[in-house]
Design an enzyme around this catalytic site. Structure first.
Site, PDB file in Angstrom:
ATOM      1  N   ARG A  90      65.659  23.031 -31.170  1.00 36.05           N
ATOM      2  CA  ARG A  90      65.397  21.933 -32.116  1.00 36.05           C
ATOM      3  C   ARG A  90      66.699  21.499 -32.790  1.00 36.05           C
ATOM      4  O   ARG A  90      66.953  20.302 -32.960  1.00 36.05           O
ATOM      5  CB  ARG A  90      64.366  22.394 -33.150  1.00 36.05           C
ATOM      6  CG  ARG A  90      64.065  21.388 -34.256  1.00 36.05           C
ATOM      7  CD  ARG A  90      62.917  21.936 -35.110  1.00 36.05           C
ATOM      8  NE  ARG A  90      62.884  21.373 -36.455  1.00 36.05           N
ATOM      9  CZ  ARG A  90      62.203  20.290 -36.805  1.00 36.05           C
ATOM     10  NH1 ARG A  90      61.533  19.615 -35.892  1.00 36.05           N
ATOM     11  NH2 ARG A  90      62.201  19.876 -38.062  1.00 36.05           N
TER      12      ARG A  90
ATOM     13  N   TYR B  74      73.203  18.592 -39.761  1.00 35.52           N
ATOM     14  CA  TYR B  74      73.608  18.506 -38.353  1.00 35.52           C
ATOM     15  C   TYR B  74      74.889  17.704 -38.175  1.00 35.52           C
ATOM     16  O   TYR B  74      75.532  17.794 -37.127  1.00 35.52           O
ATOM     17  CB  TYR B  74      72.475  17.897 -37.517  1.00 35.52           C
ATOM     18  CG  TYR B  74      71.237  18.748 -37.520  1.00 35.52           C
ATOM     19  CD1 TYR B  74      71.209  19.978 -36.868  1.00 35.52           C
ATOM     20  CD2 TYR B  74      70.093  18.351 -38.210  1.00 35.52           C
ATOM     21  CE1 TYR B  74      70.085  20.779 -36.888  1.00 35.52           C
ATOM     22  CE2 TYR B  74      68.960  19.138 -38.239  1.00 35.52           C
ATOM     23  CZ  TYR B  74      68.966  20.351 -37.580  1.00 35.52           C
ATOM     24  OH  TYR B  74      67.846  21.149 -37.616  1.00 35.52           O
TER      25      TYR B  74
ATOM     26  N   LYS C  31      54.958  21.115 -40.710  1.00 32.86           N
ATOM     27  CA  LYS C  31      55.449  21.728 -41.939  1.00 32.86           C
ATOM     28  C   LYS C  31      55.238  20.768 -43.100  1.00 32.86           C
ATOM     29  O   LYS C  31      55.536  19.580 -42.996  1.00 32.86           O
ATOM     30  CB  LYS C  31      56.936  22.055 -41.796  1.00 32.86           C
ATOM     31  CG  LYS C  31      57.486  22.945 -42.901  1.00 32.86           C
ATOM     32  CD  LYS C  31      58.891  23.378 -42.583  1.00 32.86           C
ATOM     33  CE  LYS C  31      59.428  24.308 -43.654  1.00 32.86           C
ATOM     34  NZ  LYS C  31      60.817  24.771 -43.356  1.00 32.86           N
TER      35      LYS C  31
ATOM     36  N   ARG D 137      58.943  22.111 -33.513  1.00 35.65           N
ATOM     37  CA  ARG D 137      59.033  23.512 -33.910  1.00 35.65           C
ATOM     38  C   ARG D 137      58.197  24.351 -32.951  1.00 35.65           C
ATOM     39  O   ARG D 137      57.299  23.837 -32.284  1.00 35.65           O
ATOM     40  CB  ARG D 137      58.530  23.694 -35.350  1.00 35.65           C
ATOM     41  CG  ARG D 137      59.339  22.925 -36.389  1.00 35.65           C
ATOM     42  CD  ARG D 137      58.747  23.134 -37.783  1.00 35.65           C
ATOM     43  NE  ARG D 137      59.528  22.439 -38.816  1.00 35.65           N
ATOM     44  CZ  ARG D 137      59.297  21.203 -39.231  1.00 35.65           C
ATOM     45  NH1 ARG D 137      58.289  20.504 -38.689  1.00 35.65           N
ATOM     46  NH2 ARG D 137      60.040  20.651 -40.171  1.00 35.65           N
TER      47      ARG D 137
ATOM     48  N   HIS E 116      64.157  27.922 -32.107  1.00 37.29           N
ATOM     49  CA  HIS E 116      64.543  26.891 -33.080  1.00 37.29           C
ATOM     50  C   HIS E 116      65.930  26.335 -32.775  1.00 37.29           C
ATOM     51  O   HIS E 116      66.255  25.221 -33.207  1.00 37.29           O
ATOM     52  CB  HIS E 116      64.508  27.474 -34.494  1.00 37.29           C
ATOM     53  CG  HIS E 116      64.161  26.459 -35.548  1.00 37.29           C
ATOM     54  ND1 HIS E 116      62.932  25.839 -35.616  1.00 37.29           N
ATOM     55  CD2 HIS E 116      64.901  25.934 -36.559  1.00 37.29           C
ATOM     56  CE1 HIS E 116      62.920  24.994 -36.644  1.00 37.29           C
ATOM     57  NE2 HIS E 116      64.102  25.024 -37.233  1.00 37.29           N
TER      58      HIS E 116
ATOM     59  N   HIS F 161      61.578  15.772 -41.431  1.00 35.55           N
ATOM     60  CA  HIS F 161      62.195  16.226 -42.672  1.00 35.55           C
ATOM     61  C   HIS F 161      61.781  15.318 -43.825  1.00 35.55           C
ATOM     62  O   HIS F 161      61.814  14.090 -43.707  1.00 35.55           O
ATOM     63  CB  HIS F 161      63.723  16.219 -42.553  1.00 35.55           C
ATOM     64  CG  HIS F 161      64.250  17.299 -41.676  1.00 35.55           C
ATOM     65  ND1 HIS F 161      65.524  17.275 -41.144  1.00 35.55           N
ATOM     66  CD2 HIS F 161      63.689  18.459 -41.233  1.00 35.55           C
ATOM     67  CE1 HIS F 161      65.723  18.365 -40.407  1.00 35.55           C
ATOM     68  NE2 HIS F 161      64.618  19.088 -40.459  1.00 35.55           N
TER      69      HIS F 161
END
Length: 437
Positions: free
Chosen positions: A387, A419, A278, A253, A384, A410
């Site tokens: 990414r 994705y 995150k 990120r 982003h 994640h």
């Protein structure tokens, strides 16, 4: 006394009083607006730090930044220095600027009334103390305080002890129904209020899940082709090109890249340790081979800047309070410095210390948008997007989704599954009827 902030009569009166000082010092009235302009630029530089709490170092760094700017002439630098001298020595009468005078009195002017009651202000102070004590990230602290402020402002005449789950439910429903906020915005408000009640105030909320929820739109991420990524990265200047390579090559990120510290780059193992990502999680991602030499050069430049700061008796980087206690000398250690340091030093709004922060994320965002425009991309491209492209291209190459999930950090594989909807070869294997005619 607090430094003037925002508009209103109080700020206007403050600068009128300052101009009265300029009259006493026989400054040319045609120059008044410029003296005020330099002082206002300084107040913007120091952020939330009150003027009365400023130290000589704050003024020195501000003037050094002006002097190093190619857009500032020497006479402008001298004018700014004189303007600040009149402000601190003659108007505010601060001791270090007044040749040893101890009179710190300052002309009084009416202050802007607070937006919240004193009880609500005390609630916010307690919340901030709890967040900092739990070592939450600065941005999380700011976001939670902002939502708490909005929530308490929604109930200006009720104390926090009088509020309950029904009040939270009503506020969250109002966000969705009246203000039409995005689902993630409402979710952040929910998290902030749960923390406010249950962690800071120790007030259990129970079940209040029946509030009106914002609708979550179904969106697929913007993804670039490999050729588009290559063209975009070639358009970025140094060191932004290296940042772009890390965004795409490591799936990082934007804030993870610009907050990267030297100690977390492992050249021997060819990996990068992403700290406090995150969800406050650490993870490991790959270090692309193409980045090895540019990254070594960037770290060498960062070390040189750090050495120069140390020579000026600065060089202390920001660290969480717990790390400062555990490693007292780490803040001045080169290994803890940012790989991508800011070009100028600034004032920490919390401690008031002069530090060199990390690279400004908005500069990276602007550069990526401009690069996309230069190469003629019609897609809306942000950092982003690189990414997103990283994840999609790995799946195209046959890597399993669990591996991609771990590299992206994640928590739920369902997040990574998005994705699969943008792969160039969808799993359903359907061809357009136009192509088979």
């Amino acid at each position: 006394m607090s430094k003037p902030m925002g508009g209103g009569a109080s700020e206007s009166q403050f600068w009128r009083n300052y101009q009265n000082i300029l009259v006493q010092k026989q400054v040319n009235p045609q120059h008044f607006q410029w003296y005020v302009k330099w002082c206002q630029q300084f107040t913007k530089f120091i952020g939330a730090l009150p003027l009365m709490d400023c130290q000589p170092a704050h003024v020195s760094v501000f003037l050094d930044n002006l002097k190093s700017s190619k857009a500032i002439e020497e006479w402008q630098y001298r004018q700014a220095r004189t303007a600040l001298w009149y402000l601190f020595r003659d108007y505010l009468k601060i001791s270090w600027a007044a040749d040893g005078q101890r009179n710190r009195a300052v002309p009084q002017y009416p202050s802007r009334p607070p937006a919240l009651s004193e009880a609500h202000q005390a609630t916010l102070r307690k919340l901030r103390s709890t967040l900092v004590g739990r070592q939450y990230a600065k941005r999380t602290v700011g976001a939670y305080l902002d939502w708490a402020t909005r929530f308490l402002g929604y109930y200006p005449h009720r104390n926090i002890a009088d509020l309950d789950a029904a009040a939270v439910r009503a506020y969250l429903s109002d966000l969705a129904e009246t203000h039409n906020v995005a689902v993630n915005t409402q979710k952040q408000a929910l998290n902030a209020l749960v923390f406010l009640f249950q962690e800071s105030e120790k007030i259990p909320l129970g079940d209040f899940s029946d509030f009106a929820r914002a609708r979550k739109p179904i969106k697929v991420p913007v993804v670039l082709s490999r050729d588009e990524v290559s063209a975009l990265l070639r358009e970025l200047p140094s060191p932004l090109s290296l940042m772009g390579n890390l965004l795409y090559g490591g799936g990082m990120r934007l804030m993870e890249v610009i907050r990267l510290r030297i100690k977390d780059v492992d050249f021997a193992l060819g990996q990068i340790v992403v700290r406090d990502g995150k969800g406050r999680k650490d993870r490991i991602t790959m270090l692309p081979e193409i980045c090895l030499d540019p990254l070594k050069q960037q770290i060498a430049e960062a070390r040189l800047i750090h050495a120069q700061d140390l020579a000026k008796n600065y060089g202390e980087v920001w660290l969480p309070s717990a790390l400062i206690k555990k490693y007292p000398g780490a803040a001045r250690d080169w290994r803890w410095q940012y790989v991508f340091p800011a070009s100028r030093m600034s004032v920490d709004p919390e401690s008031g210390k002069v530090r060199r922060h990390h690279f400004d994320e908005s500069a990276v965002q602007r550069a990526v948008r401009e690069a996309a425009r230069q190469i003629g991309l019609s897609k809306t491209v942000t950092p982003h997007t690189l990414r997103h492209s990283f994840a999609t291209h790995l799946l195209e190459s046959g890597y399993d989704i669990r591996t991609v999930q771990e590299l992206l950090g994640h928590a739920d594989v369902a997040t990574t599954m998005i994705y699969t909807h943008v792969l160039s070869r969808p799993g359903i294997g359907v061809r357009s009827p136009l192509d088979v005619v």
